[in-house]
Scaffold this active site. Structure first.
Site, PDB file in Angstrom:
ATOM      1  N   ILE A 195       0.829  -1.202   0.000  1.00 48.68           N
ATOM      2  CA  ILE A 195       0.000   0.000   0.000  1.00 48.68           C
ATOM      3  C   ILE A 195       0.863   1.252   0.000  1.00 48.68           C
ATOM      4  O   ILE A 195       0.588   2.219  -0.718  1.00 48.68           O
ATOM      5  CB  ILE A 195      -0.947  -0.010   1.214  1.00 48.68           C
ATOM      6  CG1 ILE A 195      -1.973  -1.144   1.083  1.00 48.68           C
ATOM      7  CG2 ILE A 195      -1.667   1.328   1.359  1.00 48.68           C
ATOM      8  CD1 ILE A 195      -2.825  -1.345   2.327  1.00 48.68           C
ATOM      9  N   ARG A 245      13.590  -0.048   5.936  1.00 48.90           N
ATOM     10  CA  ARG A 245      14.473  -0.516   7.003  1.00 48.90           C
ATOM     11  C   ARG A 245      15.666  -1.274   6.424  1.00 48.90           C
ATOM     12  O   ARG A 245      16.007  -2.363   6.850  1.00 48.90           O
ATOM     13  CB  ARG A 245      13.704  -1.396   7.986  1.00 48.90           C
ATOM     14  CG  ARG A 245      12.700  -0.616   8.817  1.00 48.90           C
ATOM     15  CD  ARG A 245      12.119  -1.447   9.931  1.00 48.90           C
ATOM     16  NE  ARG A 245      11.349  -2.577   9.421  1.00 48.90           N
ATOM     17  CZ  ARG A 245      10.821  -3.521  10.190  1.00 48.90           C
ATOM     18  NH1 ARG A 245      10.991  -3.484  11.502  1.00 48.90           N
ATOM     19  NH2 ARG A 245      10.126  -4.506   9.657  1.00 48.90           N
ATOM     20  N   TYR A 257      -2.441  -5.828  16.896  1.00 52.00           N
ATOM     21  CA  TYR A 257      -2.574  -5.061  15.659  1.00 52.00           C
ATOM     22  C   TYR A 257      -3.839  -4.192  15.677  1.00 52.00           C
ATOM     23  O   TYR A 257      -3.794  -2.994  15.357  1.00 52.00           O
ATOM     24  CB  TYR A 257      -2.617  -6.029  14.480  1.00 52.00           C
ATOM     25  CG  TYR A 257      -2.735  -5.379  13.125  1.00 52.00           C
ATOM     26  CD1 TYR A 257      -1.636  -4.764  12.527  1.00 52.00           C
ATOM     27  CD2 TYR A 257      -3.941  -5.388  12.422  1.00 52.00           C
ATOM     28  CE1 TYR A 257      -1.739  -4.173  11.281  1.00 52.00           C
ATOM     29  CE2 TYR A 257      -4.056  -4.796  11.174  1.00 52.00           C
ATOM     30  CZ  TYR A 257      -2.945  -4.194  10.605  1.00 52.00           C
ATOM     31  OH  TYR A 257      -3.057  -3.609   9.367  1.00 52.00           O
ATOM     32  N   GLY A 288       4.075  -0.326   9.219  1.00 51.14           N
ATOM     33  CA  GLY A 288       3.488  -1.110  10.304  1.00 51.14           C
ATOM     34  C   GLY A 288       3.852  -2.575  10.192  1.00 51.14           C
ATOM     35  O   GLY A 288       4.371  -3.021   9.157  1.00 51.14           O
TER      36      GLY A 288
END
Length: 234
Positions: free
Chosen positions: A14, A34, A140, A77
């Site tokens: 996304i 990352r 979550y 996330g």
């Protein structure tokens, strides 16, 4: 006018669709990753959003290259699913630290520059799970629900300075994660969606781009579901 856009976790899924959508509109776009690097045609900065020092360095670099951030999309996330009685404290809090804590850190840093300019757009990427819950995803779902409270608090704090803060809550979206689901489970999940299909990431990106546009200048504190009706009523 070219804007400086930062999409956290914009190197895939996304986030990548969102970054590409802003780029197509002529904006200067940076994505965080990352260590995996940025996809072709995008500029990336390495950043672990759980580390305040790395967040500060990433923003410094973005500001140096493309100016103070005009649009922040907090998308990065993680998940770490487990049923409640099997979920450990580290599993629970690591997800909150990344999903909710990361949004807090990046929003705080972005807001500093936006306040000086007296304008800005912040969009937090939540999930239908944060509105209706999800078995095995207490961590979550809690983190994604927390984004709504965070966004609405920031909308009240920052609104007088021309800064809007909104939430987009996707449902089932065609990503690497959903592509790996067993066919039976994928079919069962899709059957729960009133529109009867899984979303294309570009459909989520369209909502984000709109919320960051001049046309949405009077929209703040909103939760925009892009879930095919899966979360209706929540």
């Amino acid at each position: 006018m070219t804007r400086s856009v930062l999409v956290t976790g914009g190197n895939r899924g996304i986030g990548l669709a969102i970054a590409r959508a802003f780029q197509a509109r002529g904006d200067a776009v940076a994505v965080t990753h990352r260590g995996s690097g940025a996809p072709e045609g995008l500029w990336g900065v390495s950043c672990d959003i759980t580390d305040p020092a790395q967040v500060a360095r990433a923003f410094d670099e973005v500001e140096r290259v493309q100016g103070a951030v005009d649009v922040l999309v907090s998308n990065a996330g993680i998940t770490d699913d487990k049923l409640l009685l099997r979920m450990t404290d580290p599993q629970f809090f690591r997800v909150l630290e990344t999903n909710l804590g990361g949004a807090f850190r990046t929003s705080r840093r972005a807001a500093a520059g936006m306040l000086r300019k007296r304008q800005g757009r912040i969009v937090l990427i939540s999930s239908v799970a944060g509105l209706r819950g999800s078995e095995g995803q207490a961590n979550y779902a809690a983190s994604k629900a927390g984004l709504v409270g965070l966004a609405r608090s920031l909308a009240r704090e920052l609104g007088s300075r021309g800064i809007t803060v909104n939430v987009v809550a996707p449902g089932l979206v065609e990503t690497d994660m959903t592509a790996k689901l067993p066919e039976e489970r994928r079919a069962r999940m899709t059957a729960d969606v009133p529109l009867g299909r899984i979303a294309d990431p570009r459909e989520v990106a369209s909502a984000v781009v709109w919320l960051a546009s001049p046309e949405a200048s009077y929209v703040t504190g909103a939760v925009v579901p892009v879930d095919g009706g899966l979360g209706m009523g929540h």
